[in-house]
Design an enzyme around this catalytic site. Structure first.
Site, PDB file in Angstrom:
ATOM      1  N   CYS A  21      -0.025 -29.805  -5.351  1.00 59.69           N
ATOM      2  CA  CYS A  21      -0.915 -28.102  -5.751  1.00 59.69           C
ATOM      3  C   CYS A  21      -1.584 -29.079  -7.476  1.00 59.69           C
ATOM      4  O   CYS A  21      -1.608 -29.931  -7.882  1.00 59.69           O
ATOM      5  CB  CYS A  21       0.027 -26.714  -6.545  1.00 59.69           C
ATOM      6  SG  CYS A  21       1.575 -27.090  -7.881  1.00 59.69           S
ATOM      7  N   ARG A  27       3.520 -24.233  -6.561  1.00 63.85           N
ATOM      8  CA  ARG A  27       4.134 -24.597  -5.142  1.00 63.85           C
ATOM      9  C   ARG A  27       4.050 -25.562  -4.742  1.00 63.85           C
ATOM     10  O   ARG A  27       4.633 -25.582  -3.896  1.00 63.85           O
ATOM     11  CB  ARG A  27       2.021 -24.114  -5.152  1.00 63.85           C
ATOM     12  CG  ARG A  27       1.516 -22.828  -4.549  1.00 63.85           C
ATOM     13  CD  ARG A  27       0.258 -22.453  -4.971  1.00 63.85           C
ATOM     14  NE  ARG A  27      -0.362 -23.021  -5.823  1.00 63.85           N
ATOM     15  CZ  ARG A  27      -1.558 -23.163  -5.685  1.00 63.85           C
ATOM     16  NH1 ARG A  27      -2.526 -22.610  -4.718  1.00 63.85           N
ATOM     17  NH2 ARG A  27      -2.293 -24.353  -6.898  1.00 63.85           N
ATOM     18  N   ASP A 138      -1.772 -19.331  -5.569  1.00 61.39           N
ATOM     19  CA  ASP A 138      -1.107 -19.452  -6.951  1.00 61.39           C
ATOM     20  C   ASP A 138      -0.678 -18.599  -7.404  1.00 61.39           C
ATOM     21  O   ASP A 138      -1.549 -17.486  -7.776  1.00 61.39           O
ATOM     22  CB  ASP A 138      -2.130 -20.548  -7.868  1.00 61.39           C
ATOM     23  CG  ASP A 138      -1.464 -21.422  -8.927  1.00 61.39           C
ATOM     24  OD1 ASP A 138      -0.773 -20.800  -9.370  1.00 61.39           O
ATOM     25  OD2 ASP A 138      -2.418 -21.706  -9.610  1.00 61.39           O
TER      26      ASP A 138
END
Length: 188
Positions: A21, A27, A138
């Protein structure tokens, strides 16, 4: 007949997965924790190596976001020992798959990768049954619900990702057996 290996000449077969990420604190560590848990629950013919990283080094060395840790813990995942790190050039050689959480991070990986490694870059949600989504959002600037939602998306992709890793592992096991046979001492 005895088979033996000279140290350093024959590598043990493995499949290496890097989950990516932006900052490697939300994440990708949650995905790493869930993927580790799922891999531990299945049998593979080769070693499975799992790591995570960020396309940006904003949080190098930091633990996962406390909200990510809390959400993961609710699902039985302990990600507290993970530490953020940026993607480095050697990762493209080391890992079989670099799994991006969204298009922006996939693009950043493609810019960094040499032509020979671009085929390794995939989106996590390519492995989910719902083909309508591409990006894991996100959650950094949102609340706890966003972190729970990320884990839902990650969970949707796990079975497909595990199947892909199993496919690669089966190929590696076959390749490893061929390499081991080639390294056997015919006089033994």
């Amino acid at each position: 007949m005895r088979l033996f290996r000279r140290k350093g000449l024959i590598k043990e077969p493995k499949v290496s997965i890097l989950l990516v990420c932006m900052g490697n604190i939300c994440r990708s560590p949650m995905a790493e924790g869930m993927f580790r848990q799922r891999v531990a629950g299945r049998s593979f013919p080769v070693l499975i190596e799992i790591d995570s990283a960020g396309t940006h080094g904003y949080h190098d060395g930091a633990r996962p976001d406390p909200r990510a840790q809390t959400a993961a813990k609710r699902r039985g995942l302990d990600i507290s020992t993970l530490r953020a790190r940026p993607v480095i050039a050697a990762d493209f050689e080391r890992f079989d798959l670099l799994i991006a959480m969204d298009d922006d991070n996939a693009s950043a990986l493609l810019e960094q990768a040499g032509e020979e490694h671009r085929h390794k870059i995939r989106l996590l949600l390519e492995f989910a049954a719902d083909e309508g989504r591409r990006n894991v959002p996100d959650p950094y600037y949102g609340g706890m619900l966003g972190f729970e939602r990320v884990l839902d998306f990650v969970e949707e992709a796990m079975e497909g990702l595990l199947d892909e890793v199993a496919r690669i592992a089966a190929l590696r096991a076959t390749e490893g057996a061929s390499t081991a046979d080639a390294g056997a001492d015919p006089a033994a």
